[in-house]
Design an enzyme around this catalytic site. Structure first.
Site, PDB file in Angstrom:
ATOM      1  CB  THR A 143      -1.164  -0.382   5.293  1.00  0.00           C
ATOM      2  OG1 THR A 143      -0.689   0.883   4.838  1.00  0.00           O
ATOM      3  CG2 THR A 143      -0.998  -0.428   6.805  1.00  0.00           C
ATOM      4  CG  ASP A 144       2.657   1.888   2.228  1.00  0.00           C
ATOM      5  OD1 ASP A 144       1.687   2.237   2.932  1.00  0.00           O
ATOM      6  OD2 ASP A 144       2.968   2.474   1.171  1.00  0.00           O
ATOM      7  CD  GLU A 145      -0.625   4.916   6.246  1.00  0.00           C
ATOM      8  OE1 GLU A 145      -0.634   5.489   7.352  1.00  0.00           O
ATOM      9  OE2 GLU A 145      -1.523   5.055   5.395  1.00  0.00           O
ATOM     10  CE1 TYR A 153      -5.122   1.558   8.736  1.00  0.00           C
ATOM     11  CE2 TYR A 153      -3.438   2.980   7.784  1.00  0.00           C
ATOM     12  CZ  TYR A 153      -4.259   1.875   7.697  1.00  0.00           C
ATOM     13  OH  TYR A 153      -4.227   1.075   6.583  1.00  0.00           O
ATOM     14  CE  LYS A 165      -4.185  -3.172   8.248  1.00  0.00           C
ATOM     15  NZ  LYS A 165      -5.251  -4.183   7.913  1.00  0.00           N
TER      16      LYS A 165
END
Length: 358
Positions: free
Chosen positions: A139-141, A165, A169
């Site tokens: 993810t970009d997060e 979260y 990741k």
């Protein structure tokens, strides 16, 4: 040469759409799905491929390494596409344990099994290493947050996760990288922006807004609603992963984005406008959704309700997919305007899928 894929989390939102895409484009490939069918996994999302002889489903947990190994041997797996993850930020704030277990330990479990079967066992038997690929979907997060004027995230952006979260990741990304550099596992990683489209679990923003409008429920907006996200239509994401697996350089990371930056409040207002138009154009919707009072009066925006902002809420995400475009020829087909129209139509046409999830 045909591939034999293991798709983890294939009954989830992005995973299921990827399975539909892959079996449609590569009909000679075999696709095995491993999914624990937790709250966000829905076997009904795979019903359209159930009769395909090249599709196989196994319910199970990626943390069960013995199960993963047995399944890989049984199905002669040569490619893993790893979607399985806990992904809802709010849930990670109130209950981070599941995110650590699935996203970190689950990824480690898969890497162990892949290394054993694709590298260690052939070496012990004096055989050449099995041709393989372990593709990790991230993810970009993991990159953190951007100001309104910051350039978009590139593959070289320093990781700075801000929620349990995104931290989980980020850890899984690092494990995948380590298994390539230490053991030679043939890996690739893609970091995507926010996905939307069919089969999206109703707790996420876009399906939540659609289904809440249909039930005349408030449309909750965190803080001032000016959080900006880059939105990617889910099938465009599948196309990007396809390119990474088939054309990407082993060991590399690739960003996959939609080139669609929208503030949350603007997305919600757009959906309200489109829903109002849909109900005005099709009177049968009023009969099908009798609870939808405001939208039937062309007044969906009256349901917008501002609520206390999420803890540690990242202000802006934006993906620079130049590397993926320049090296692999990636290009999203859907604009946000076209993709959201398709998504809205899918939810109006597939009440049978989403209603049991509410």
């Amino acid at each position: 040469m045909s591939k034999k894929l293991l798709v983890t989390g294939g009954a989830g939102f992005i995973g299921a759409n990827f399975v539909h895409y892959w079996l449609g484009k590569y009909p000679d490939d075999e696709v095995t799905v491993l999914d624990a069918l937790t709250y966000a996994g829905n076997i009904e999302s795979l019903s359209v491929v159930n009769d395909n002889p090249h599709f196989y489903f196994k319910q199970g947990d990626i943390c069960d390494t013995d199960l993963v190994e047995a399944l890989m041997v049984e199905r002669s797996i040569d490619t893993i596409v790893h979607f399985a993850a806990e992904s809802h930020v709010d849930r990670s704030i109130t209950g981070p344990d599941a995110f650590i277990e699935t996203n970190i330990l689950g990824t480690y479990s898969l890497l162990k099994a892949a290394k054993k079967l694709w590298i260690d066992t052939p070496k012990e038997q004096g055989l050449p290493e099995t041709k393989h690929r372990f593709h990790h979907v991230s993810t970009d997060e993991v990159y953190g947050t951007l100001s309104p004027t910051d350039p978009a995230f590139t593959e070289d952006t320093q990781y700075a996760p801000n929620s349990p979260y995104s931290a989980s990741k980020a850890a899984s990304d690092h494990l995948v990288r380590a298994y390539h550099h230490t053991y030679g596992l043939q890996v690739s990683t893609s970091n995507c922006s926010n996905n939307y489209g069919p089969y999206h679990f109703p707790e996420k923003l876009i399906p939540l807004v659609i289904t809440n409008i249909l039930h005349d429920k408030p449309l909750p907006i965190y803080g001032d609603g000016q959080q900006i996200r880059d939105w990617l239509y889910v099938e465009d994401h599948a196309v990007g992963i396809d390119l990474v697996i088939n054309k990407g350089i082993v060991g590399e990371n690739y960003n996959i984005g939609g080139h669609n930056e929208w503030a949350n409040i603007d997305i919600v207002k757009l959906i309200c406008e489109l829903m109002d138009k849909a109900f005005a154009a099709d009177p049968s919707l009023i009969h099908r959704f009798p609870q939808a009072k405001q939208v039937s009066q062309n007044n969906s925006k009256s349901l917008i309700t501002y609520v206390t902002d999420r803890l540690g809420h990242d202000r802006r995400y934006a993906i620079d997919a130049s590397k993926t475009t320049n090296e692999l020829g990636y290009k999203p087909f859907e604009s946000f305007e076209s993709g959201i129209q398709k998504t809205l139509k899918w939810y109006l046409d597939n009440e049978k899928w989403w209603r049991p999830l509410l």
